[in-house]
Scaffold this active site. Structure first.
Site, PDB file in Angstrom:
ATOM      1  N   CYS A   1     -65.140 -45.104  29.646  1.00 22.25           N
ATOM      2  CA  CYS A   1     -65.701 -44.740  28.464  1.00 22.25           C
ATOM      3  C   CYS A   1     -65.530 -43.477  27.678  1.00 22.25           C
ATOM      4  CB  CYS A   1     -67.213 -44.636  28.885  1.00 22.25           C
ATOM      5  SG  CYS A   1     -67.694 -45.991  30.034  1.00 22.25           S
TER       6      CYS A   1
ATOM      7  N   ARG B   1     -58.711 -44.995  25.481  1.00 24.42           N
ATOM      8  CA  ARG B   1     -58.980 -44.837  27.221  1.00 24.42           C
ATOM      9  C   ARG B   1     -59.482 -46.115  27.554  1.00 24.42           C
ATOM     10  NH1 ARG B   1     -60.612 -39.755  28.138  1.00 24.42           N
ATOM     11  NH2 ARG B   1     -62.401 -40.503  29.305  1.00 24.42           N
TER      12      ARG B   1
ATOM     13  N   TRP C   1     -66.696 -48.967  28.889  1.00 23.87           N
ATOM     14  CA  TRP C   1     -65.863 -49.495  29.729  1.00 23.87           C
ATOM     15  C   TRP C   1     -66.605 -50.227  30.902  1.00 23.87           C
ATOM     16  CZ3 TRP C   1     -63.993 -49.654  34.848  1.00 23.87           C
ATOM     17  CH2 TRP C   1     -62.817 -50.253  35.042  1.00 23.87           C
TER      18      TRP C   1
ATOM     19  N   ASN D   1     -70.430 -41.232  30.313  1.00 22.97           N
ATOM     20  CA  ASN D   1     -69.222 -41.744  30.859  1.00 22.97           C
ATOM     21  C   ASN D   1     -69.549 -41.198  32.431  1.00 22.97           C
ATOM     22  OD1 ASN D   1     -66.892 -42.379  31.913  1.00 22.97           O
ATOM     23  ND2 ASN D   1     -65.754 -40.397  31.008  1.00 22.97           N
ATOM     24  N   GLY D   2     -69.244 -42.270  33.409  1.00 21.93           N
ATOM     25  CA  GLY D   2     -69.499 -42.117  34.650  1.00 21.93           C
ATOM     26  C   GLY D   2     -70.298 -43.294  35.313  1.00 21.93           C
TER      27      GLY D   2
ATOM     28  N   GLU E   1     -42.611 -49.091  39.980  1.00 26.14           N
ATOM     29  CA  GLU E   1     -43.157 -48.794  38.886  1.00 26.14           C
ATOM     30  C   GLU E   1     -42.627 -49.969  37.833  1.00 26.14           C
ATOM     31  OE1 GLU E   1     -44.918 -47.047  37.709  1.00 26.14           O
ATOM     32  OE2 GLU E   1     -44.655 -46.478  35.602  1.00 26.14           O
TER      33      GLU E   1
ATOM     34  N   LYS F   1     -45.377 -51.850  35.798  1.00 27.15           N
ATOM     35  CA  LYS F   1     -45.357 -51.958  33.999  1.00 27.15           C
ATOM     36  C   LYS F   1     -45.395 -53.145  33.466  1.00 27.15           C
ATOM     37  CE  LYS F   1     -45.843 -48.680  33.095  1.00 27.15           C
ATOM     38  NZ  LYS F   1     -45.924 -47.682  33.807  1.00 27.15           N
TER      39      LYS F   1
ATOM     40  N   GLU G   1     -49.064 -54.847  34.227  1.00 29.60           N
ATOM     41  CA  GLU G   1     -50.091 -54.346  33.370  1.00 29.60           C
ATOM     42  C   GLU G   1     -50.158 -54.725  31.878  1.00 29.60           C
ATOM     43  OE1 GLU G   1     -50.903 -50.097  33.447  1.00 29.60           O
ATOM     44  OE2 GLU G   1     -48.837 -49.787  33.458  1.00 29.60           O
TER      45      GLU G   1
ATOM     46  N   HIS H   1     -38.155 -61.669  55.200  1.00 28.15           N
ATOM     47  CA  HIS H   1     -39.226 -61.766  56.116  1.00 28.15           C
ATOM     48  C   HIS H   1     -40.586 -62.213  55.569  1.00 28.15           C
ATOM     49  CE1 HIS H   1     -36.949 -59.282  58.990  1.00 28.15           C
ATOM     50  NE2 HIS H   1     -36.577 -58.435  57.830  1.00 28.15           N
TER      51      HIS H   1
ATOM     52  N   LYS I   1     -57.064 -45.810  30.218  1.00 35.82           N
ATOM     53  CA  LYS I   1     -56.212 -44.706  30.489  1.00 35.82           C
ATOM     54  C   LYS I   1     -56.429 -43.731  31.464  1.00 35.82           C
ATOM     55  CE  LYS I   1     -52.567 -42.332  29.217  1.00 35.82           C
ATOM     56  NZ  LYS I   1     -51.275 -42.943  29.870  1.00 35.82           N
TER      57      LYS I   1
HETATM   58  O1  M6R Z   1     -54.078 -40.037  34.943  1.00 37.84           O
HETATM   59  P1  M6R Z   1     -53.403 -40.425  36.324  1.00 37.84           P
HETATM   60  O2  M6R Z   1     -51.940 -40.051  36.369  1.00 37.84           O
HETATM   61  O3  M6R Z   1     -54.045 -39.903  37.575  1.00 37.84           O
HETATM   62  O4  M6R Z   1     -53.411 -42.105  36.407  1.00 37.84           O
HETATM   63  C1  M6R Z   1     -53.127 -42.655  37.689  1.00 37.84           C
HETATM   64  C2  M6R Z   1     -53.194 -44.135  37.146  1.00 37.84           C
HETATM   65  O5  M6R Z   1     -54.222 -44.785  36.745  1.00 37.84           O
HETATM   66  C3  M6R Z   1     -51.974 -44.524  36.181  1.00 37.84           C
HETATM   67  O6  M6R Z   1     -50.504 -43.963  36.536  1.00 37.84           O
HETATM   68  C4  M6R Z   1     -52.027 -45.843  35.905  1.00 37.84           C
HETATM   69  O7  M6R Z   1     -51.712 -46.710  37.006  1.00 37.84           O
HETATM   70  C5  M6R Z   1     -51.149 -46.106  34.460  1.00 37.84           C
HETATM   71  N1  M6R Z   1     -51.769 -47.287  33.825  1.00 37.84           N
HETATM   72  C6  M6R Z   1     -49.857 -46.748  34.726  1.00 37.84           C
HETATM   73  O8  M6R Z   1     -49.150 -47.212  33.746  1.00 37.84           O
END
Ligand code: M6R
Length: 609
Positions: free
Chosen positions: A2, A27, A75, A101-102, A482, A486, A489, A505, A604
């Site tokens: 949010c 966000r 959100w 937010n929270g 990673e 990527k 997501e 395995h 984000k």
């Molecule tokens: O702000 P942060 O680095 O703590 O965030 C951690 C993860 O939420 C963040 O890296 C997330 O996995 C990204 N969307 C990856 O691209």
């Protein structure tokens, strides 16, 4: 997650609120709304879906009067995305209106109490609505005391923007464990979840600490602690402007940020690497302490966790001390066994990730200090950590991290080298050479990124595949984690990362004609092994895309597509090998027409657990 914006001043509030919310879209959200007060009349407009729906509904804010207001992008956590569940929420008498937010963890008992005993009718499924009703229920004519009472009654996390119809010339805000900043303007003041929301209006900001209550009038700002004692706060000035958080001609923030990686890494390393040494500004570890370290524990989430896994390989190779890496959401609830002579490191771009923050607090509660690697200046993790190494990646807007990831990697490389130097696990010459290599990494990043267009063609060919496996050994495996994240997501293609030796395995049963395998082959000591693994999947019909070192011509004959990266010391290849994977994910998502910067269901900054 949010986003919150609040305004009080001389101008019409609604267009400013909408503009601020548009800067918080990154966000992640699923509905939006604003509330303003004019001549004692409260107006609330909110709707499900994109902010543009709200803008269209209220003629970009022109339809709403009032010079004070609050806005929100939601959100969904409690209750599906819907017009009713969207914020702002108000009490039955329209006396108090809030954006939040929270998560209010005890909202159910509070709701029950308010419903059964006070006959309060709830109109939404949200936890937030409880706050609006509680404010009204506790109201004694003094808004500050009422807010104080409410924050003592609720459990969980919150950043709140509050309007009270009785005090139409005052905006209120309060926070605990969710981000909130205050912007100071000329004859106008603001609140927001994040700095970019307000950069069109001010460069002067105040950080709000947990438990602080803020009272904003158009010409003045007042801060109070939980006991309502006045607080004196110093503002800070932000030295970047909104253009740095704009797309600057790129189709997406993610693409822009991919291209900013050279600068992000350069800004992160250049000031710190001298001829002879690496110097971190806010780093409270003496040489004796570093010498005595018997292990390192890294805690983080998502991509930052992957940086930790890569860091583990780098530190273990160079400094020869064991490193354990934990996912923060697991670490915080496992009653972790912590010890002395261990360096505890948190990695976070936003510095606001709820699980990481809680994990850090657990470490500090047990009496151990924490080193934070953070991108966002003044964020909660940065403020509470004992030492901070900032990554200078600048504002990262795309949900999928790229440049902050690369800057975090650079910090891990520097840290590993520094510890290795102090512990004398590498020779002086090797140390000097490594310093030089690190200084040259940004230029190599630029070379890889500027050639990465080659991946485009591949992306258009592979956009319809159902499954992608990323394989590699040693540090390449960590990069696979990673690459896989990527891709999934932002393109919504199922993908998994496997240590290449693990395929046999179980997972190899999934390899059949048409499955795509991305293989990273940059580590000389396991190259032959990975080549065998590639042959195993090729035999079973996989299409293989390899990332390999320049000069490795043999690979070309084995796989379907190869992307070469410049040869460098194998320990530092992740900074290069991750780049074609980022571009690949970007291009596939683009081919599929996905919402690249704001992928579905993602936020984000994950400020709730
Ligand atoms: O702000 P942060 O680095 O703590 O965030 C951690 C993860 O939420 C963040 O890296 C997330 O996995 C990204 N969307 C990856 O691209």
């Amino acid at each position: 997650m949010c986003g919150i914006v609040g305004y009080i001043g001389e101008k019409k509030a609604a267009p400013i609120l909408l503009d601020g919310l548009s800067k918080l879209e990154y966000r992640g959200y699923d509905s939006a709304g604003i509330a303003t007060i004019e001549n004692g009349e409260l107006s609330i407009e909110k709707c499900k879906g994109r902010l543009q729906n709200l803008c269209d509904k209220i003629q970009n804010g022109e339809a709403l009067q009032g010079k004070i207001g609050i806005g929100h992008t939601r959100w969904a956590t409690h209750g599906a995305p819907s017009d009713l569940n969207s914020h702002p929420h108000k009490c039955s008498q329209s006396l108090f209106t809030v954006v939040h937010n929270g998560i209010i963890e005890n909202y159910l008992p509070l709701k029950e109490e308010l419903t059964v005993h006070k006959h309060v009718p709830f109109v939404s499924e949200t936890d937030t609505e409880v706050i609006a009703h509680l404010l009204s229920y506790y109201y004694n004519g003094n808004v500050l005391e009422t807010i104080q009472r409410v924050i003592n009654a609720v459990e969980g996390s919150f950043a709140l923007g509050i309007l009270c119809r009785d005090t139409p010339n005052t905006l209120y805000a309060v926070k605990k464990d969710s981000p909130l900043i205050v912007g100071k303007g000329n004859g106008e003041n603001f609140i927001a979840s994040d700095i970019p929301a307000l950069l069109n209006y001010t460069k002067d900001f105040y950080l709000v600490d947990d438990g602080d209550i803020v009272m904003l009038k158009k010409d003045s700002l007042f801060f109070f602690d939980r006991k309502l004692h006045p607080l004196k706060k110093e503002p800070f000035v932000v030295d970047w402007d909104y253009s740095q958080a704009e797309k600057g001609g790129y189709a997406h923030f993610m693409l822009k940020e991919i291209h900013e990686q050279q600068k992000a890494v350069n800004d992160t390393v250049s000031e710190r690497i001298g001829e002879e040494d690496i110097v971190f500004e806010d780093f409270h570890y003496g040489e004796d302490e570093l010498k005595a370290l018997h292990s390192i524990r890294i805690v983080a989430c998502g991509s930052a966790y992957h940086v930790g896994v890569i860091g583990k390989y780098v530190i273990e190779k160079l400094a020869r001390i064991p490193v354990e890496v934990d996912v923060a959401s697991e670490f915080r609830y496992k009653n972790p066994i912590l010890q002395k002579d261990v360096m505890y490191i948190m990695i976070s771009q936003s510095g606001e990730t709820a699980d990481s923050l809680a994990a850090m607090r657990e470490i500090r509660k047990q009496g151990y200090k924490v080193l934070a690697v953070v991108n966002v200046l003044g964020s909660s993790i940065a403020r509470e950590a004992d030492s901070v190494i900032y990554t200078h990646a600048g504002p990262e807007i795309a949900v999928a991290t790229t440049k902050a990831f690369s800057a975090q990697l650079a910090v891990m490389d520097m840290l590993a080298l520094k510890i290795a130097h102090v512990k004398e696990t590498i020779t002086k010459d090797a140390y000097k050479e490594a310093l030089m290599t690190l200084r040259n990494i940004p230029a190599r990043i630029e070379t890889v990124v500027s050639n990465a267009d080659k991946v485009k063609k591949l992306a258009s060919r592979l956009k319809n595949v159902g499954s992608v496996f990323f394989i590699g050994r040693d540090i390449d495996y960590a990069v696979c984690l990673e690459g896989s994240l990527k891709l999934k997501e932002i393109s919504y293609i199922h993908s998994e990362a496997y240590a290449a030796g693990e395929l046999k395995h179980g997972t190899i049963s999934l390899i059949e004609e048409g499955v795509v395998v991305v293989a990273i082959v940059t580590q000389p000591h396991v190259r032959e092994k990975v080549i065998s693994n590639i042959k195993e999947v090729k035999t079973r019909g996989a299409f293989v895309f390899a990332v390999a070192n320049e000069g490795d011509e043999e690979i070309r004959d084995i796989v379907d597509f190869v992307y070469y990266i410049p040869k460098t010391n194998p320990v530092y290849t992740p900074s290069l090998s991750v780049l074609p994977l980022q571009v690949f994910a970007y291009c596939v998502a683009k081919e599929k027409g996905c919402d690249i910067d704001k992928p579905r269901n993602l936020a984000k900054s994950v400020t709730v657990e």
